[in-house]
Motif scaffolding. Structure first.
Motif, mmCIF file in Angstrom:
data_model
loop_
_atom_site.group_PDB
_atom_site.id
_atom_site.type_symbol
_atom_site.label_atom_id
_atom_site.label_comp_id
_atom_site.label_asym_id
_atom_site.label_seq_id
_atom_site.Cartn_x
_atom_site.Cartn_y
_atom_site.Cartn_z
ATOM 1 N N LEU A 154 0.830 -1.206 0.000
ATOM 2 C CA LEU A 154 0.000 0.000 0.000
ATOM 3 C C LEU A 154 0.867 1.260 0.000
ATOM 4 O O LEU A 154 0.571 2.236 -0.684
ATOM 5 C CB LEU A 154 -0.935 0.002 1.210
ATOM 6 N N LYS A 155 1.941 1.218 0.774
ATOM 7 C CA LYS A 155 2.816 2.387 0.839
ATOM 8 C C LYS A 155 3.514 2.624 -0.496
ATOM 9 O O LYS A 155 3.728 3.779 -0.902
ATOM 10 C CB LYS A 155 3.850 2.205 1.951
ATOM 11 N N ALA A 156 3.862 1.540 -1.194
ATOM 12 C CA ALA A 156 4.550 1.665 -2.478
ATOM 13 C C ALA A 156 3.628 2.170 -3.581
ATOM 14 O O ALA A 156 4.030 2.970 -4.425
ATOM 15 C CB ALA A 156 5.148 0.308 -2.875
ATOM 16 N N HIS A 157 2.355 1.725 -3.569
ATOM 17 C CA HIS A 157 1.447 2.039 -4.670
ATOM 18 C C HIS A 157 0.544 3.242 -4.401
ATOM 19 O O HIS A 157 0.154 3.946 -5.329
ATOM 20 C CB HIS A 157 0.591 0.812 -4.994
ATOM 21 N N TYR A 158 0.192 3.452 -3.123
ATOM 22 C CA TYR A 158 -0.674 4.578 -2.763
ATOM 23 C C TYR A 158 -0.066 5.284 -1.533
ATOM 24 O O TYR A 158 -0.619 5.232 -0.431
ATOM 25 C CB TYR A 158 -2.093 4.094 -2.435
ATOM 26 N N PRO A 159 1.110 5.914 -1.715
ATOM 27 C CA PRO A 159 1.834 6.469 -0.567
ATOM 28 C C PRO A 159 1.050 7.492 0.244
ATOM 29 O O PRO A 159 1.089 7.471 1.474
ATOM 30 C CB PRO A 159 3.086 7.087 -1.200
ATOM 31 N N SER A 160 0.327 8.381 -0.418
ATOM 32 C CA SER A 160 -0.411 9.420 0.317
ATOM 33 C C SER A 160 -1.546 8.814 1.141
ATOM 34 O O SER A 160 -1.757 9.189 2.296
ATOM 35 C CB SER A 160 -0.967 10.462 -0.661
ATOM 36 N N ALA A 161 -2.276 7.878 0.552
ATOM 37 C CA ALA A 161 -3.379 7.233 1.271
ATOM 38 C C ALA A 161 -2.854 6.443 2.461
ATOM 39 O O ALA A 161 -3.426 6.480 3.560
ATOM 40 C CB ALA A 161 -4.153 6.310 0.321
ATOM 41 N N PHE A 162 -1.749 5.730 2.255
ATOM 42 C CA PHE A 162 -1.176 4.945 3.355
ATOM 43 C C PHE A 162 -0.705 5.854 4.483
ATOM 44 O O PHE A 162 -0.978 5.596 5.665
ATOM 45 C CB PHE A 162 -0.004 4.086 2.855
ATOM 46 N N MET A 163 0.011 6.918 4.146
ATOM 47 C CA MET A 163 0.533 7.808 5.181
ATOM 48 C C MET A 163 -0.591 8.527 5.911
ATOM 49 O O MET A 163 -0.506 8.783 7.114
ATOM 50 C CB MET A 163 1.518 8.806 4.572
ATOM 51 N N ALA A 164 -1.674 8.874 5.217
ATOM 52 C CA ALA A 164 -2.821 9.500 5.877
ATOM 53 C C ALA A 164 -3.436 8.545 6.886
ATOM 54 O O ALA A 164 -3.793 8.940 8.013
ATOM 55 C CB ALA A 164 -3.865 9.919 4.843
ATOM 56 N N ALA A 165 -3.566 7.271 6.515
ATOM 57 C CA ALA A 165 -4.108 6.269 7.436
ATOM 58 C C ALA A 165 -3.172 6.059 8.627
ATOM 59 O O ALA A 165 -3.617 5.934 9.777
ATOM 60 C CB ALA A 165 -4.331 4.946 6.701
ATOM 61 N N LEU A 166 -1.880 6.038 8.365
ATOM 62 C CA LEU A 166 -0.895 5.872 9.432
ATOM 63 C C LEU A 166 -0.945 7.041 10.412
ATOM 64 O O LEU A 166 -0.953 6.861 11.634
ATOM 65 C CB LEU A 166 0.507 5.752 8.823
ATOM 66 N N MET A 167 -1.001 8.264 9.894
ATOM 67 C CA MET A 167 -1.007 9.453 10.744
ATOM 68 C C MET A 167 -2.289 9.546 11.567
ATOM 69 O O MET A 167 -2.288 10.045 12.691
ATOM 70 C CB MET A 167 -0.800 10.698 9.886
ATOM 71 N N THR A 168 -3.395 9.048 11.020
ATOM 72 C CA THR A 168 -4.639 9.017 11.784
ATOM 73 C C THR A 168 -4.480 8.123 13.002
ATOM 74 O O THR A 168 -4.918 8.472 14.107
ATOM 75 C CB THR A 168 -5.801 8.501 10.908
ATOM 76 N N SER A 169 -3.829 6.980 12.842
ATOM 77 C CA SER A 169 -3.630 6.050 13.957
ATOM 78 C C SER A 169 -2.637 6.591 14.975
ATOM 79 O O SER A 169 -2.694 6.241 16.146
ATOM 80 C CB SER A 169 -3.147 4.688 13.441
ATOM 81 N N GLU A 170 -1.724 7.449 14.529
ATOM 82 C CA GLU A 170 -0.661 7.919 15.413
ATOM 83 C C GLU A 170 -0.847 9.358 15.880
ATOM 84 O O GLU A 170 0.043 9.939 16.478
ATOM 85 C CB GLU A 170 0.696 7.779 14.695
ATOM 86 N N GLN A 171 -2.043 9.938 15.652
ATOM 87 C CA GLN A 171 -2.207 11.358 15.929
ATOM 88 C C GLN A 171 -2.156 11.706 17.417
ATOM 89 O O GLN A 171 -1.947 12.855 17.778
ATOM 90 C CB GLN A 171 -3.513 11.872 15.313
ATOM 91 N N GLU A 172 -2.319 10.709 18.307
ATOM 92 C CA GLU A 172 -2.226 10.987 19.740
ATOM 93 C C GLU A 172 -0.788 10.939 20.247
ATOM 94 O O GLU A 172 -0.509 11.299 21.381
ATOM 95 C CB GLU A 172 -3.071 9.970 20.522
#
Length: 335
Positions: A154-172
């Motif tokens: 997912l990170k290789a093919h859709y980097p922005s979508a993956f990073m947005a999902a990652l940052m949502t999980s790590e926003q705290e």
């Protein structure tokens, strides 16, 4: 296990949530339906990403040590991500009978397939046995490797979508969020400040389909109820045209504290300068509350056409804008 009961170790992995959220973002932004369980396991782009060590957010492969070694090892096939599970079980569980069986297989395999000297193979296995007395083997079986591969794909093919999902999980977690933002910069992805006309509750891919927009829920002191009201009104009636429009449509859900945080975080920058917004904060709050009260009562002010009525609001005119350093301090404090 010895008396026949099934023993389960159930893990709650945030990575599974990240995978799900990334797939939802991909479908919403790009219109592509991605099913991670159906991914081809020989994707060159994924192995290129792993070989570069660009593994922040990739399950089990994001520590400094793993990034260093994976760049040296350069995996090219899925089996490179999985190690030997039977040997792992024997060593990790310290099962003497199973370990003795594996010893013979290990030595014979090393001699017949690897061309190794028998004495050296015996010595090497002895080191594994010593290791088993005080530690456990860090090899990951296929299920772990599969999750690692899926996140990397997912990170290789859709980097922005993956990073947005990652940052949502790590926003705290401020430290992890800062690492993710740095990773975005290195990947050439802009991370944009929150904006009432573009942000969603969580981190999301911006309309340019490349940048990532901060989620409104990531702003401290702005509750979920307020965030949902801002987004719901925008979805129903379109973007906020100006400050009046914003205050009138969201007054019911916004108090002074949340309004101040929205201003300081830059979420209202498209509607007015931060300096003027802060100078008019008290008046803005009173205006929003008055309009909310009128909406609840189902009637406008009795003197709706009189000067100073609640139908519009004007910010103080002559206020110097806030300097960039102060803005950065606020953003760091609130985001």
């Amino acid at each position: 296990e010895e008396i026949g009961l099934l023993k389960m170790d159930v893990l709650g992995l945030s990575n599974l949530t990240i995978l799900r959220n990334a797939m939802e973002i991909i479908e919403a932004v790009y219109g592509d339906s991605v099913k991670v369980d159906d991914l081809p396991l020989d994707d060159a782009k994924t192995f290129e990403l792993l070989s570069r060590g660009q593994t922040h957010g990739v399950f089990q492969l994001e520590s400094d040590g793993m990034r260093r070694y994976i760049k040296e090892l350069k995996p090219t096939v899925f089996d490179d991500i999985v190690e030997a599970d039977t040997l792992r079980k024997a060593v990790g569980k310290k099962i003497a009978k199973l370990l003795a069986e594996q010893k013979e297989k290990f030595i014979e395999g090393a001699v017949s397939h690897g061309g190794m000297d028998r004495g050296l193979a015996t010595e090497l296995f002895g080191q594994l046995e010593d290791f088993a007395q005080y530690c456990f083997n860090k090899a990951h079986a296929a299920p772990y490797a599969l999750i690692a591969y899926q996140t990397a794909w997912l990170k290789a093919h859709y980097p922005s979508a993956f990073m947005a999902a990652l940052m949502t999980s790590e926003q705290e977690n401020l430290d992890k969020l800062a690492q993710a933002i740095t990773e975005c910069e290195q990947m050439g992805i802009d991370v944009l400040a929150p904006d009432v006309n573009e942000s969603w509750p969580d981190f999301a891919v911006a309309p340019d389909k490349r940048s990532i927009r901060f989620g409104l829920s990531a702003i401290k002191n702005v509750g979920r109820h307020t965030v949902e009201a801002i987004v719901a009104s925008r979805k129903a009636d379109g973007p906020y045209r100006d400050l009046n429009d914003f205050l009138i449509r969201t007054g019911e859900a916004i108090d002074r504290k949340s309004l101040e945080s929205l201003v300081k975080a830059g979420a209202l920058d498209q509607l007015a300068d931060r300096g003027r917004l802060l100078a008019g904060l008290e008046a803005m709050t009173r205006f929003a509350q008055a309009r909310a009260a009128e909406a609840r009562s189902g009637q406008a002010s009795l003197f709706g056409d009189a000067p100073g009525n609640h139908d519009s609001f004007t910010l103080p005119a002559m206020v110097a804008d806030v300097d960039s350093r102060q803005k950065l301090e606020w953003e760091r404090e609130l985001l």
